[in-house]
Design a protein around this motif. Structure first.
Motif, short mmCIF file in Angstrom:
data_model
loop_
_atom_site.label_atom_id
_atom_site.label_comp_id
_atom_site.label_asym_id
_atom_site.label_seq_id
_atom_site.Cartn_x
_atom_site.Cartn_y
_atom_site.Cartn_z
N LEU A 41 0.83 -1.20 0.00
CA LEU A 41 0.00 0.00 0.00
C LEU A 41 0.87 1.26 0.00
CD1 LEU A 41 -2.92 -0.90 2.43
CD2 LEU A 41 -3.02 -0.59 -0.05
N ASN A 42 1.98 1.18 0.69
CA ASN A 42 2.85 2.35 0.72
C ASN A 42 3.51 2.59 -0.64
OD1 ASN A 42 4.29 4.50 2.18
ND2 ASN A 42 6.08 3.23 1.69
N ASN A 43 3.97 1.51 -1.25
CA ASN A 43 4.60 1.66 -2.57
C ASN A 43 3.64 2.22 -3.61
OD1 ASN A 43 7.03 0.70 -1.66
ND2 ASN A 43 6.71 -1.40 -2.37
N ARG A 44 2.38 1.85 -3.49
CA ARG A 44 1.40 2.30 -4.48
C ARG A 44 0.45 3.34 -3.91
NH1 ARG A 44 1.99 -2.27 -8.51
NH2 ARG A 44 3.71 -3.34 -7.50
N HIS A 45 0.94 4.15 -3.00
CA HIS A 45 0.02 5.06 -2.33
C HIS A 45 -0.57 6.09 -3.29
CE1 HIS A 45 3.77 7.33 -2.33
NE2 HIS A 45 3.02 8.40 -2.27
N ALA A 46 0.05 6.24 -4.45
CA ALA A 46 -0.48 7.21 -5.41
C ALA A 46 -1.65 6.64 -6.20
CB ALA A 46 0.62 7.63 -6.37
N GLU A 47 -1.83 5.32 -6.13
CA GLU A 47 -2.88 4.69 -6.93
C GLU A 47 -4.09 4.35 -6.07
OE1 GLU A 47 -1.08 1.27 -8.80
OE2 GLU A 47 0.90 2.23 -8.78
N ASN A 76 -6.60 -1.57 13.63
CA ASN A 76 -5.46 -0.97 14.30
C ASN A 76 -5.09 0.39 13.72
OD1 ASN A 76 -4.48 -2.79 16.47
ND2 ASN A 76 -4.51 -4.28 14.81
N LEU A 77 -6.00 0.93 12.91
CA LEU A 77 -5.86 2.29 12.39
C LEU A 77 -4.70 2.46 11.43
CD1 LEU A 77 -6.49 4.21 15.75
CD2 LEU A 77 -8.17 3.30 14.14
N LEU A 78 -4.20 1.34 10.93
CA LEU A 78 -3.02 1.43 10.07
C LEU A 78 -3.39 1.67 8.61
CD1 LEU A 78 -1.06 -1.54 11.68
CD2 LEU A 78 -0.66 0.91 11.99
N ILE A 79 -4.59 1.27 8.24
CA ILE A 79 -5.05 1.53 6.88
C ILE A 79 -6.49 2.06 6.92
CG2 ILE A 79 -3.63 -0.33 5.96
CD1 ILE A 79 -6.18 -1.96 5.58
N SER A 80 -6.91 2.67 5.83
CA SER A 80 -8.28 3.16 5.73
C SER A 80 -9.00 2.37 4.63
CB SER A 80 -8.29 4.65 5.38
OG SER A 80 -7.75 4.83 4.08
N THR A 96 -2.74 4.74 6.25
CA THR A 96 -3.03 6.00 6.96
C THR A 96 -1.73 6.69 7.35
OG1 THR A 96 -3.03 4.90 9.10
CG2 THR A 96 -5.13 5.03 7.96
N GLU A 97 -1.86 7.91 7.80
CA GLU A 97 -0.65 8.62 8.22
C GLU A 97 -0.03 7.88 9.41
OE1 GLU A 97 -1.17 12.77 8.62
OE2 GLU A 97 0.77 13.06 9.64
N TYR A 98 -0.88 7.43 10.31
CA TYR A 98 -0.35 6.65 11.42
C TYR A 98 0.29 5.37 10.93
CZ TYR A 98 -0.19 3.66 15.51
OH TYR A 98 0.22 2.80 16.50
N GLY A 99 -0.29 4.78 9.90
CA GLY A 99 0.25 3.55 9.33
C GLY A 99 1.69 3.70 8.87
N LEU A 100 2.06 4.91 8.51
CA LEU A 100 3.44 5.15 8.09
C LEU A 100 4.43 4.81 9.19
CD1 LEU A 100 2.96 8.55 6.22
CD2 LEU A 100 3.14 6.27 5.21
#
Lengths: 122, 122
Positions: A41-47, A76-80, A96-100
């Motif tokens: 999800l982080n790698n493709r956060h633009a998609e 766990n609030l790591l993704i939306s 999510t920002e917290y997920g970072l």
DNA sequence: CGGAATCCGGCCCGATACTG
DNA sequence: CAGTATCGGGCCGGATTCCG
């Protein structure tokens, strides 16, 4: 963090907390898929990352596991999770920002794992 | 680490390596007891840590699990096993210098776990 | 399409008993 | 003391099927 201790009591107390923290981390981030999903999800956060797209791109994961893992991560609030108003409906997942905050953890594990593979070869 | 990529190929390759590294780390350090044993051995590195002493001090672990986990850790060069010439014989376990390399990893997990518990409460 | 439900194999891990 | 052998429960995770 290594507290001075009087006959071990303070150290034991803080140690229990730390053990619980490790347990939490391993439960939330451990297992076969969670960190993999997070990194993806982080790698493709633009998609837009729909369920189906994730299942295609994360090689080997079944719908059941993907569904379950996404729920765990969301709890766990790591993704939306966003239901898109399309026909048929699609669902979009994003870190999510917290997920970072897990990324440094994964990076530590990556570095140790890479280094360890070198060590074992030698 | 995030390599520039031409149509994704280089990134995918390095990504596979990193995924394997994460898998390695979780396999070697994951599970219920491994990090707990490592931290215990580190905390008591000044003492002789016999099998029995470890079993007494690491609350809840069975002889079977302790034996298995110690073997795994030794195979990965993280701890050393020394048969002492006593009667009856005792075996001394100690963290290796290389084994110290896992401590930063555990520390990362501790910090994330502590922080996460705060986050979830809020 | 995005799931939930069901079934099932494997292995993680614990309890107990036993050996050298 | 330092382990092994054996048994068994539970849960992780895969395959398949079904639903809105």
């Amino acid at each position: 963090m290594d507290t001075i201790n009087i006959n071990g009591i303070i150290q034991e107390a803080s140690c229990d907390q730390e053990l619980a923290a490790i347990k939490d981390s391993l439960e939330i981030l451990g297992g076969k898929w969670k960190l993999r999903i997070m990194r993806h999800l982080n790698n493709r956060h633009a998609e837009k990352n729909t369920f189906k797209k994730l299942q295609r791109e994360i090689e080997g994961i079944s719908a059941k596991m993907l569904s379950k893992e996404l729920q765990d991560l969301e709890m766990n609030l790591l993704i939306s999770r966003t239901v898109m108003d399309t026909r048929p409906i699609t669902v979009n997942y994003a870190i999510t920002e917290y997920g970072l905050s897990v990324l440094p953890v994964t990076e530590t594990l990556v570095q140790w794992g890479l280094n360890h593979r070198q060590k074992i070869k030698a």
